[in-house]
Design a protein around this motif. Structure first.
Motif, PDB file in Angstrom:
ATOM      1  N   VAL A   1      -4.187  12.525  -4.277  1.00 36.49           N
ATOM      2  CA  VAL A   1      -5.443  11.869  -3.924  1.00 36.49           C
ATOM      3  C   VAL A   1      -5.816  10.826  -4.979  1.00 36.49           C
ATOM      4  O   VAL A   1      -6.405   9.785  -4.663  1.00 36.49           O
ATOM      5  N   THR A   2      -5.463  11.081  -6.234  1.00 34.27           N
ATOM      6  CA  THR A   2      -5.709  10.085  -7.280  1.00 34.27           C
ATOM      7  C   THR A   2      -4.883   8.838  -7.031  1.00 34.27           C
ATOM      8  O   THR A   2      -5.364   7.709  -7.203  1.00 34.27           O
ATOM      9  N   LEU A   3      -3.641   9.006  -6.606  1.00 35.23           N
ATOM     10  CA  LEU A   3      -2.798   7.860  -6.282  1.00 35.23           C
ATOM     11  C   LEU A   3      -3.404   7.044  -5.146  1.00 35.23           C
ATOM     12  O   LEU A   3      -3.449   5.806  -5.209  1.00 35.23           O
ATOM     13  N   VAL A   4      -3.874   7.722  -4.103  1.00 29.62           N
ATOM     14  CA  VAL A   4      -4.474   7.016  -2.970  1.00 29.62           C
ATOM     15  C   VAL A   4      -5.709   6.237  -3.414  1.00 29.62           C
ATOM     16  O   VAL A   4      -5.922   5.088  -3.003  1.00 29.62           O
ATOM     17  N   SER A   5      -6.507   6.837  -4.271  1.00 29.64           N
ATOM     18  CA  SER A   5      -7.678   6.136  -4.801  1.00 29.64           C
ATOM     19  C   SER A   5      -7.254   4.882  -5.571  1.00 29.64           C
ATOM     20  O   SER A   5      -7.875   3.820  -5.442  1.00 29.64           O
ATOM     21  N   LEU A   6      -6.206   5.007  -6.369  1.00 27.43           N
ATOM     22  CA  LEU A   6      -5.676   3.850  -7.096  1.00 27.43           C
ATOM     23  C   LEU A   6      -5.273   2.741  -6.133  1.00 27.43           C
ATOM     24  O   LEU A   6      -5.614   1.568  -6.318  1.00 27.43           O
ATOM     25  N   LEU A   7      -4.514   3.107  -5.113  1.00 24.22           N
ATOM     26  CA  LEU A   7      -4.012   2.108  -4.174  1.00 24.22           C
ATOM     27  C   LEU A   7      -5.133   1.447  -3.395  1.00 24.22           C
ATOM     28  O   LEU A   7      -5.037   0.267  -3.029  1.00 24.22           O
ATOM     29  N   ASN A   8      -6.215   2.188  -3.126  1.00 22.91           N
ATOM     30  CA  ASN A   8      -7.369   1.579  -2.460  1.00 22.91           C
ATOM     31  C   ASN A   8      -7.948   0.442  -3.290  1.00 22.91           C
ATOM     32  O   ASN A   8      -8.446  -0.549  -2.743  1.00 22.91           O
ATOM     33  N   SER A   9      -7.873   0.568  -4.597  1.00 19.46           N
ATOM     34  CA  SER A   9      -8.420  -0.468  -5.476  1.00 19.46           C
ATOM     35  C   SER A   9      -7.426  -1.602  -5.722  1.00 19.46           C
ATOM     36  O   SER A   9      -7.755  -2.575  -6.395  1.00 19.46           O
ATOM     37  N   MET A  10      -6.210  -1.464  -5.168  1.00 16.68           N
ATOM     38  CA  MET A  10      -5.161  -2.468  -5.392  1.00 16.68           C
ATOM     39  C   MET A  10      -4.672  -3.062  -4.075  1.00 16.68           C
ATOM     40  O   MET A  10      -3.504  -3.445  -3.939  1.00 16.68           O
ATOM     41  N   ALA A  11      -5.573  -3.165  -3.111  1.00 16.59           N
ATOM     42  CA  ALA A  11      -5.191  -3.532  -1.751  1.00 16.59           C
ATOM     43  C   ALA A  11      -4.460  -4.869  -1.659  1.00 16.59           C
ATOM     44  O   ALA A  11      -3.608  -5.067  -0.794  1.00 16.59           O
ATOM     45  N   GLN A  12      -4.756  -5.798  -2.538  1.00 19.61           N
ATOM     46  CA  GLN A  12      -4.159  -7.127  -2.472  1.00 19.61           C
ATOM     47  C   GLN A  12      -2.938  -7.272  -3.377  1.00 19.61           C
ATOM     48  O   GLN A  12      -2.396  -8.374  -3.515  1.00 19.61           O
ATOM     49  N   ASN A  13      -2.517  -6.186  -4.000  1.00 16.70           N
ATOM     50  CA  ASN A  13      -1.427  -6.258  -4.967  1.00 16.70           C
ATOM     51  C   ASN A  13      -0.112  -5.733  -4.406  1.00 16.70           C
ATOM     52  O   ASN A  13      -0.084  -4.936  -3.467  1.00 16.70           O
ATOM     53  N   SER A  14       0.969  -6.192  -5.008  1.00 23.56           N
ATOM     54  CA  SER A  14       2.298  -5.679  -4.712  1.00 23.56           C
ATOM     55  C   SER A  14       2.615  -4.574  -5.727  1.00 23.56           C
ATOM     56  O   SER A  14       2.549  -4.800  -6.934  1.00 23.56           O
ATOM     57  N   VAL A  15       2.965  -3.366  -5.228  1.00 25.24           N
ATOM     58  CA  VAL A  15       3.056  -2.188  -6.086  1.00 25.24           C
ATOM     59  C   VAL A  15       4.383  -1.460  -5.869  1.00 25.24           C
ATOM     60  O   VAL A  15       4.817  -1.272  -4.735  1.00 25.24           O
ATOM     61  N   ILE A  16       5.022  -1.055  -6.965  1.00 27.44           N
ATOM     62  CA  ILE A  16       6.150  -0.126  -6.896  1.00 27.44           C
ATOM     63  C   ILE A  16       5.702   1.208  -7.477  1.00 27.44           C
ATOM     64  O   ILE A  16       5.153   1.259  -8.580  1.00 27.44           O
ATOM     65  N   ILE A  17       5.926   2.295  -6.725  1.00 28.86           N
ATOM     66  CA  ILE A  17       5.583   3.642  -7.164  1.00 28.86           C
ATOM     67  C   ILE A  17       6.880   4.396  -7.414  1.00 28.86           C
ATOM     68  O   ILE A  17       7.698   4.562  -6.503  1.00 28.86           O
ATOM     69  N   PHE A  18       7.095   4.847  -8.651  1.00 25.95           N
ATOM     70  CA  PHE A  18       8.314   5.577  -8.984  1.00 25.95           C
ATOM     71  C   PHE A  18       8.065   7.080  -8.928  1.00 25.95           C
ATOM     72  O   PHE A  18       7.099   7.584  -9.522  1.00 25.95           O
ATOM     73  N   VAL A  19       8.941   7.782  -8.215  1.00 20.78           N
ATOM     74  CA  VAL A  19       8.883   9.238  -8.111  1.00 20.78           C
ATOM     75  C   VAL A  19      10.240   9.804  -8.529  1.00 20.78           C
ATOM     76  O   VAL A  19      11.222   9.073  -8.674  1.00 20.78           O
ATOM     77  N   ARG A  20      10.295  11.125  -8.688  1.00 19.60           N
ATOM     78  CA  ARG A  20      11.493  11.742  -9.257  1.00 19.60           C
ATOM     79  C   ARG A  20      12.565  12.062  -8.225  1.00 19.60           C
ATOM     80  O   ARG A  20      13.752  11.918  -8.499  1.00 19.60           O
ATOM     81  N   THR A  21      12.177  12.523  -7.025  1.00 23.25           N
ATOM     82  CA  THR A  21      13.170  13.031  -6.082  1.00 23.25           C
ATOM     83  C   THR A  21      13.206  12.223  -4.786  1.00 23.25           C
ATOM     84  O   THR A  21      12.233  11.577  -4.402  1.00 23.25           O
ATOM     85  N   LYS A  22      14.351  12.303  -4.105  1.00 22.39           N
ATOM     86  CA  LYS A  22      14.533  11.589  -2.843  1.00 22.39           C
ATOM     87  C   LYS A  22      13.612  12.145  -1.764  1.00 22.39           C
ATOM     88  O   LYS A  22      13.036  11.396  -0.966  1.00 22.39           O
ATOM     89  N   ASP A  23      13.500  13.477  -1.717  1.00 16.83           N
ATOM     90  CA  ASP A  23      12.681  14.093  -0.675  1.00 16.83           C
ATOM     91  C   ASP A  23      11.216  13.699  -0.799  1.00 16.83           C
ATOM     92  O   ASP A  23      10.559  13.373   0.189  1.00 16.83           O
ATOM     93  N   PHE A  24      10.691  13.739  -2.038  1.00 22.77           N
ATOM     94  CA  PHE A  24       9.286  13.390  -2.191  1.00 22.77           C
ATOM     95  C   PHE A  24       9.081  11.887  -1.988  1.00 22.77           C
ATOM     96  O   PHE A  24       8.022  11.471  -1.519  1.00 22.77           O
ATOM     97  N   CYS A  25      10.072  11.088  -2.310  1.00 27.93           N
ATOM     98  CA  CYS A  25       9.985   9.649  -2.054  1.00 27.93           C
ATOM     99  C   CYS A  25       9.757   9.393  -0.564  1.00 27.93           C
ATOM    100  O   CYS A  25       8.868   8.619  -0.183  1.00 27.93           O
TER     101      CYS A  25
END
Length: 422
Positions: free
Chosen positions: A219-243
């Motif tokens: 939910v913290t990530l979603v809140s972050l992305l709401n504030s970055m609506a006009q930006n290009s973002v890469i989110i790095f995660v650890r595993t293929k399944d969660f990606c």
């Protein structure tokens, strides 16, 4: 009318070529260390094209890269810069690329091969008439990754198949001087060209950490992305399944997101990258597959949702933004279990990361929607994996069941983080 005198051909120095590239032109073996986004690809493409122009013949150079995405990107640079020369390149990578088609490409005698070690070694063993015995240049891009044990056996076999009388270039942003690694490349009297100190990020990159309990991470990530609506973002995660799961969660919540991980086919991976580059999607959810060498100029923000395994992996991840003098922002999401990594990272970087603010009231407002999106995404993936059946399907169902339980740890109050931070 008098004919105009022909202007003498300028030297590379007169053309303003920088010192590191001039060093390369001397045909010395090179260890090149420079920040991500500083033009390392051009530092080996230009000298190779220069030497190829002076000595045109069949297979001239081989460039090895750790991922197929990077291999295609490097090939495009050769094609662009060598278009007036009529050079022929061949990309030899694994994935779902057809071996027969690649064998036909090799039979056409390309000047430059760009490939991943495993598939190139396959062709050396089974493709009739293909060899590297006349190779003049060998380049290892992201050399520290290629010289690790994962690729080591393939690299050793390839080195046995190429001439010892060759020029070798090693390039990376985090290449170390470990003797064992460099000996594997069989360098001869190499010159080290170091544009920056080891493990350094660029000054135009703003770096932050964001403390959040594990139970509130999504939910913290979603809140972050709401504030970055006009930006290009890469989110790095650890595993293929969660990606895969996180990309679906974000799409359910209305974000234009695409996943990128190693279990996608070659066409799917390149398609996801092209969609992100063309701004068809402004969020790329990726594993460390995307952390090495990819040049996507428009990336505004890198979010480390999962902490990387090593500090050098952090350097490569955040190097996807603030490239070529541009500004950028990197945010490290830090739970109660990641404090030690944050402290080690700050020691390596030589400075403290700033705290990134978060709207706690918005988290409470978003929590129910994000949880529901997670349940829908898990069900969607479960149905997809069950349809595959077999052992792989059972394994994935266990993974997803485990993922469904993520976040059930007791939440620690924020004052606990503050004490640890001190």
């Amino acid at each position: 009318m008098e004919e105009a005198e022909e202007s003498p051909t300028p030297t590379f120095a007169e053309l303003g070529i920088t010192g590191p590239i001039l060093e390369t032109l001397k045909k010395r073996d090179i260890i090149g260390i420079a920040p991500t986004g500083s033009g390392k690809t051009a530092a080996f493409v230009l000298p190779i094209l220069h030497h190829l122009w002076d000595n045109p013949h069949g297979l001239f150079a081989c460039v090895l890269a750790p991922t197929l995405e990077l291999a295609f990107q490097i090939s495009s640079q050769f094609d662009a810069l060598g278009s007036a020369m009529g050079i022929r390149t061949a990309v030899i990578v694994g994935g779902d690329e057809d071996r027969v088609t690649q064998a036909v490409m090799l039979a056409r005698k390309p000047h430059i091969i760009v490939g991943t070690p495993g598939r190139l070694l396959d062709h050396l063993k089974v493709t009739k008439g293909f060899s590297l015995k006349n190779l003049k240049f060998l380049i290892l891009d992201e050399a520290d990754r290629l010289l690790d044990s994962d690729f080591g056996i393939c690299i050793d076999e390839i080195l046995k198949a190429i001439p010892t009388e060759r020029t070798t270039y090693l390039f990376s942003a985090t290449l170390t001087d470990k003797v064992a690694k460099l000996q594997r490349a069989n360098l001869r009297n190499p010159v080290k060209v170091q544009v920056s100190t080891k493990y350094q990020t660029v000054s135009s990159l703003l770096q932050y950490y964001l403390l959040c309990p594990l139970v509130k991470k999504e939910v913290t990530l979603v809140s972050l992305l709401n504030s970055m609506a006009q930006n290009s973002v890469i989110i790095f995660v650890r595993t293929k399944d969660f990606c895969q799961k996180l990309a679906i969660i974000l799409r359910i919540l209305g974000f234009q997101s695409v996943p990128l991980h190693g279990e996608m086919s070659q066409s799917q991976r390149l398609g996801a990258l092209n969609r992100f580059k063309s701004e068809g999607s402004n969020i790329l959810v990726a594993t460390d597959l995307a952390s090495r060498g990819l040049d996507i100029p428009s990336v505004d923000i890198v979010i480390n949702y999962d902490t990387p395994t090593h500090s050098k992996d952090y350097i490569h991840r955040v190097g996807r933004t603030a490239r070529a003098g541009r500004s950028g922002k990197a945010i490290l999401m830090t739970t109660q279990y990641d404090i030690e990594f944050l402290q080690r990272l700050e020691q390596v970087l030589g400075h403290k990361l700033e705290s990134y603010p978060v709207d706690l009231e918005e988290l409470d407002f978003l929590r129910e929607r994000v949880d529901e999106a997670g349940r829908v995404a898990a069900n969607q993936l479960r149905e997809e994996y069950m349809s595959k059946g077999g052992k792989d399907g059972r394994k994935r169902r266990k993974v997803l069941a485990s993922a469904d339980r993520d976040g059930e740890d007791d939440e620690l109050p924020m004052h606990t983080f503050k004490k640890k931070r001190r």
